[in-house]
Design an enzyme around this catalytic site. Structure first.
Site, PDB file in Angstrom:
ATOM      1  N   ARG A  23      41.828  -8.141 -22.255  1.00  0.00           N
ATOM      2  CA  ARG A  23      42.419  -7.220 -22.962  1.00  0.00           C
ATOM      3  C   ARG A  23      43.826  -7.749 -23.739  1.00  0.00           C
ATOM      4  O   ARG A  23      44.967  -6.947 -24.023  1.00  0.00           O
ATOM      5  CB  ARG A  23      42.779  -6.005 -22.207  1.00  0.00           C
ATOM      6  CG  ARG A  23      41.538  -5.427 -21.400  1.00  0.00           C
ATOM      7  CD  ARG A  23      41.379  -4.030 -22.338  1.00  0.00           C
ATOM      8  NE  ARG A  23      40.005  -3.419 -21.591  1.00  0.00           N
ATOM      9  CZ  ARG A  23      40.025  -2.218 -20.813  1.00  0.00           C
ATOM     10  NH1 ARG A  23      40.945  -1.687 -20.699  1.00  0.00           N
ATOM     11  NH2 ARG A  23      38.906  -1.922 -20.560  1.00  0.00           N
ATOM     12  N   ARG A  27      46.488  -2.300 -26.939  1.00  0.00           N
ATOM     13  CA  ARG A  27      47.460  -1.322 -27.061  1.00  0.00           C
ATOM     14  C   ARG A  27      48.960  -1.772 -26.657  1.00  0.00           C
ATOM     15  O   ARG A  27      50.029  -1.089 -27.055  1.00  0.00           O
ATOM     16  CB  ARG A  27      47.156   0.071 -26.526  1.00  0.00           C
ATOM     17  CG  ARG A  27      46.149   0.673 -27.035  1.00  0.00           C
ATOM     18  CD  ARG A  27      45.677   2.058 -26.228  1.00  0.00           C
ATOM     19  NE  ARG A  27      45.259   1.523 -24.963  1.00  0.00           N
ATOM     20  CZ  ARG A  27      44.789   2.685 -24.231  1.00  0.00           C
ATOM     21  NH1 ARG A  27      45.036   3.876 -24.474  1.00  0.00           N
ATOM     22  NH2 ARG A  27      44.307   1.928 -22.896  1.00  0.00           N
ATOM     23  N   ARG A  36      45.288  -0.060 -35.585  1.00  0.00           N
ATOM     24  CA  ARG A  36      43.917   0.839 -35.097  1.00  0.00           C
ATOM     25  C   ARG A  36      44.036   2.346 -35.530  1.00  0.00           C
ATOM     26  O   ARG A  36      42.985   2.843 -35.901  1.00  0.00           O
ATOM     27  CB  ARG A  36      44.002   0.851 -33.466  1.00  0.00           C
ATOM     28  CG  ARG A  36      43.313  -0.121 -32.844  1.00  0.00           C
ATOM     29  CD  ARG A  36      41.719   0.506 -32.961  1.00  0.00           C
ATOM     30  NE  ARG A  36      41.560   1.444 -31.685  1.00  0.00           N
ATOM     31  CZ  ARG A  36      41.150   2.699 -31.855  1.00  0.00           C
ATOM     32  NH1 ARG A  36      40.902   3.244 -33.048  1.00  0.00           N
ATOM     33  NH2 ARG A  36      41.195   3.485 -30.895  1.00  0.00           N
ATOM     34  N   ASP A  72      33.473  -4.038 -27.495  1.00  0.00           N
ATOM     35  CA  ASP A  72      33.702  -3.183 -26.068  1.00  0.00           C
ATOM     36  C   ASP A  72      32.023  -3.351 -25.415  1.00  0.00           C
ATOM     37  O   ASP A  72      31.153  -3.855 -26.216  1.00  0.00           O
ATOM     38  CB  ASP A  72      33.848  -1.813 -26.327  1.00  0.00           C
ATOM     39  CG  ASP A  72      34.366  -1.306 -25.114  1.00  0.00           C
ATOM     40  OD1 ASP A  72      35.393  -1.345 -24.823  1.00  0.00           O
ATOM     41  OD2 ASP A  72      33.472  -0.661 -24.402  1.00  0.00           O
ATOM     42  N   TYR A 147      28.410   3.609 -16.408  1.00  0.00           N
ATOM     43  CA  TYR A 147      28.978   4.498 -17.431  1.00  0.00           C
ATOM     44  C   TYR A 147      27.851   5.133 -17.853  1.00  0.00           C
ATOM     45  O   TYR A 147      28.110   6.783 -17.978  1.00  0.00           O
ATOM     46  CB  TYR A 147      29.452   3.702 -18.564  1.00  0.00           C
ATOM     47  CG  TYR A 147      30.831   3.142 -18.191  1.00  0.00           C
ATOM     48  CD1 TYR A 147      31.761   3.865 -18.171  1.00  0.00           C
ATOM     49  CD2 TYR A 147      31.087   1.798 -18.055  1.00  0.00           C
ATOM     50  CE1 TYR A 147      33.262   3.371 -17.940  1.00  0.00           C
ATOM     51  CE2 TYR A 147      32.339   1.456 -17.972  1.00  0.00           C
ATOM     52  CZ  TYR A 147      33.255   2.009 -17.691  1.00  0.00           C
ATOM     53  OH  TYR A 147      34.644   1.471 -17.397  1.00  0.00           O
TER      54      TYR A 147
HETATM   55  O1  CP3 Z   1      41.323  -8.173 -25.847  1.00  0.00           O
HETATM   56  C1  CP3 Z   1      40.047  -8.018 -25.334  1.00  0.00           C
HETATM   57  O2  CP3 Z   1      40.131  -8.300 -24.195  1.00  0.00           O
HETATM   58  C2  CP3 Z   1      38.981  -7.882 -26.130  1.00  0.00           C
HETATM   59  C3  CP3 Z   1      38.395  -6.539 -26.584  1.00  0.00           C
HETATM   60  C4  CP3 Z   1      37.894  -5.923 -25.264  1.00  0.00           C
HETATM   61  C5  CP3 Z   1      38.005  -4.208 -25.144  1.00  0.00           C
HETATM   62  N1  CP3 Z   1      36.982  -3.760 -24.011  1.00  0.00           N
HETATM   63  C6  CP3 Z   1      38.486  -3.479 -26.259  1.00  0.00           C
HETATM   64  C7  CP3 Z   1      39.048  -2.220 -25.684  1.00  0.00           C
HETATM   65  C8  CP3 Z   1      36.966  -6.093 -24.132  1.00  0.00           C
HETATM   66  C9  CP3 Z   1      36.675  -7.584 -23.519  1.00  0.00           C
HETATM   67  C10 CP3 Z   1      36.659  -4.793 -23.472  1.00  0.00           C
HETATM   68  C11 CP3 Z   1      35.615  -4.827 -22.195  1.00  0.00           C
HETATM   69  C12 CP3 Z   1      35.678  -3.583 -21.399  1.00  0.00           C
HETATM   70  N2  CP3 Z   1      35.461  -2.401 -22.036  1.00  0.00           N
HETATM   71  C13 CP3 Z   1      35.421  -3.676 -20.132  1.00  0.00           C
HETATM   72  C14 CP3 Z   1      35.332  -4.928 -19.121  1.00  0.00           C
HETATM   73  C15 CP3 Z   1      36.778  -5.122 -18.948  1.00  0.00           C
HETATM   74  C16 CP3 Z   1      37.353  -4.450 -17.938  1.00  0.00           C
HETATM   75  O3  CP3 Z   1      38.598  -4.079 -18.201  1.00  0.00           O
HETATM   76  O4  CP3 Z   1      37.288  -4.260 -16.784  1.00  0.00           O
HETATM   77  C17 CP3 Z   1      35.229  -2.161 -19.615  1.00  0.00           C
HETATM   78  C18 CP3 Z   1      35.041  -1.687 -18.357  1.00  0.00           C
HETATM   79  C19 CP3 Z   1      35.317  -1.442 -20.860  1.00  0.00           C
HETATM   80  C20 CP3 Z   1      34.969  -0.014 -21.070  1.00  0.00           C
HETATM   81  C21 CP3 Z   1      36.381   0.519 -21.654  1.00  0.00           C
HETATM   82  N3  CP3 Z   1      36.689   0.647 -22.967  1.00  0.00           N
HETATM   83  C22 CP3 Z   1      37.489   1.105 -20.956  1.00  0.00           C
HETATM   84  C23 CP3 Z   1      37.530   1.312 -19.572  1.00  0.00           C
HETATM   85  C24 CP3 Z   1      38.345   1.315 -22.056  1.00  0.00           C
HETATM   86  C25 CP3 Z   1      39.885   2.007 -21.732  1.00  0.00           C
HETATM   87  C26 CP3 Z   1      40.113   3.401 -21.986  1.00  0.00           C
HETATM   88  C27 CP3 Z   1      41.390   3.877 -22.403  1.00  0.00           C
HETATM   89  O5  CP3 Z   1      41.583   4.098 -23.510  1.00  0.00           O
HETATM   90  O6  CP3 Z   1      42.317   3.389 -21.669  1.00  0.00           O
HETATM   91  C28 CP3 Z   1      37.806   1.353 -23.319  1.00  0.00           C
HETATM   92  C29 CP3 Z   1      38.587   1.233 -24.488  1.00  0.00           C
HETATM   93  C30 CP3 Z   1      39.048  -0.119 -25.252  1.00  0.00           C
HETATM   94  N4  CP3 Z   1      38.198  -1.123 -25.416  1.00  0.00           N
HETATM   95  C31 CP3 Z   1      40.558  -0.368 -25.752  1.00  0.00           C
HETATM   96  C32 CP3 Z   1      40.221  -1.902 -25.991  1.00  0.00           C
HETATM   97  C33 CP3 Z   1      41.534  -2.376 -26.549  1.00  0.00           C
HETATM   98  C34 CP3 Z   1      41.376   0.570 -25.485  1.00  0.00           C
HETATM   99  C35 CP3 Z   1      41.351   1.830 -26.213  1.00  0.00           C
HETATM  100  C36 CP3 Z   1      41.555   1.742 -27.930  1.00  0.00           C
HETATM  101  O7  CP3 Z   1      42.344   0.840 -28.215  1.00  0.00           O
HETATM  102  O8  CP3 Z   1      41.120   2.619 -28.509  1.00  0.00           O
END
Ligand code: CP3
Length: 341
Positions: A23, A27, A36, A72, A147
């Site tokens: 990540r 954010r 974004r 994602d 999920y």
């Molecule tokens: O920088 C990176 O790592 C690359 C981008 C990336 C994202 N999601 C972007 C994202 C990666 C590798 C993921 C993988 C992902 N997504 C996982 C596996 C990694 C982990 O953290 O265990 C999982 C479980 C998800 C599912 C998911 N997507 C979650 C739990 C969330 C967070 C929700 C929140 O808002 O707190 C997301 C949304 C997400 N995916 C964000 C990002 C940068 C944050 C929200 C946004 O910017 O809109």
């Protein structure tokens, strides 16, 4: 290309320990928030201009040794129309969760050229400009299934486990479909130019070793086998996986990611010889004093004791409140560390 990261994945000697952060694109960066704005992250991912730029933001700022594609884990199932969105501050949600064998029809196979062309376009643009390797990724079948079945994030994975135990044949059919989708997605990312791939089984740590072995391992094994002919490093990661590290290693990846619950020297024993290790700084200490953070960073590097095959990372993702300057200092500290010091 600077291939220090790839060398460490393959267990080859390196001049310094490579580092990147799960990540890292996200954010905690003001430039990320500015680009974004509001709206579903899935729309941002569909726009190669935006997703290319967001992937590059942490590279410029931190000087990390690998980029990770901005996408994602639910992108493929979203793209084939399962009906999943990502709610800000919550995570992936499915309004109509996976319940019975009739829902298998909602998981047709993935044709990446048609279903996720924007992912491939973003990768192609990135590899044209990057001077470090690009990591492609996918969610592992168990984590994505959680999920789809729970309908959103969960603490206990009760519905997922209930399906596992009550209907093994439905469970296997679901896992097989998700395994096929994962393979299609990862192979297409490699063919578009990704030089390594990471399989995120983030929530596999909720399973006992016996549960993991019976219900998850065969499927994740099939993914790593299918990727083996593509000769790019394969990373396998989950959180809270201390008791299943040996099994995650047996699934066949070249690199196993470790969270912060098991010290890296102990983790290496559990993972076994011939594998590289990625981790394992606790992300929740990033808000603390630099003195404490730097001690923890050095402790991890010392515990690794100069062994080949270490990629420095957090034990899980960067959280939104982390100060980016701290991550920059960590990169510099890791890069300047020498075993003798
Ligand atoms: O920088 C990176 O790592 C690359 C981008 C990336 C994202 N999601 C972007 C994202 C990666 C590798 C993921 C993988 C992902 N997504 C996982 C596996 C990694 C982990 O953290 O265990 C999982 C479980 C998800 C599912 C998911 N997507 C979650 C739990 C969330 C967070 C929700 C929140 O808002 O707190 C997301 C949304 C997400 N995916 C964000 C990002 C940068 C944050 C929200 C946004 O910017 O809109």
């Amino acid at each position: 290309m600077n291939d220090t990261f790839l060398k460490a994945c393959r267990g080859e000697p390196v001049e310094y320990t490579p580092v990147w952060f799960m990540r890292q694109a996200g954010r905690s960066l003001p430039e990320y928030r500015a680009l974004r704005k509001e709206g579903s992250i899935l729309n941002a991912i569909k726009d190669p201009d935006i997703s290319t730029e967001i992937t590059l933001q942490p590279i410029r700022r931190y000087g990390v040794d690998a980029a990770i594609l901005y996408s994602d884990i639910v992108v493929p199932v979203h793209a084939i129309g399962f009906g999943v969105d990502i709610k800000p501050g919550v995570g992936p949600v499915a309004i109509d969760p996976f319940r019975s064998s009739s829902d298998l029809n909602r998981l047709r196979s993935l044709n990446p050229q048609v279903d996720t062309p924007y992912v491939l376009e973003t990768i192609q643009r990135l590899v044209d400009v990057l001077e470090i390797p690009l990591i492609g990724f996918a969610g592992a079948p168990f984590t994505v299934a959680s999920y789809l079945i729970e309908g959103g994030p969960s603490r206990s994975y009760q519905k997922t486990k209930a399906m596992m135990f009550s209907d093994k044949s439905l469970w296997d059919s679901l896992m097989e479909r998700l395994t096929d989708i994962t393979i299609e997605s990862l192979v297409s990312q490699i063919e578009a130019g990704a030089s390594a791939v990471q399989l995120f089984d983030s929530w596999a740590g909720s399973l006992s070793p016996a549960q993991y072995e019976q219900f998850v391992l065969p499927h994740s094994q099939r993914i790593f086998e299918a990727l083996s002919e593509h000769s790019v490093p394969r990373i396998h990661f989950g959180v809270g996986t201390g008791e299943i590290l040996h099994l995650m290693s047996a699934a066949g990846a070249d690199v196993v990611g470790v969270d912060w619950r098991v010290p890296i020297d102990e983790a290496r024993k559990r993972i076994g010889v011939g594998k590289s290790v990625q981790g394992n700084l606790d992300p929740s200490i990033l808000g603390g004093d630099w003195e404490l953070i730097s001690e923890e960073v050095i402790d991890i590097l010392k515990r690794n004791a100069g062994q080949h095959g270490h990629i420095f990372n957090l034990g899980h993702g960067v959280t939104p409140e982390v100060n980016p300057d701290v991550l920059k200092r960590i990169v510099d500290l890791v890069h300047n560390f020498r075993t003798a010091s």
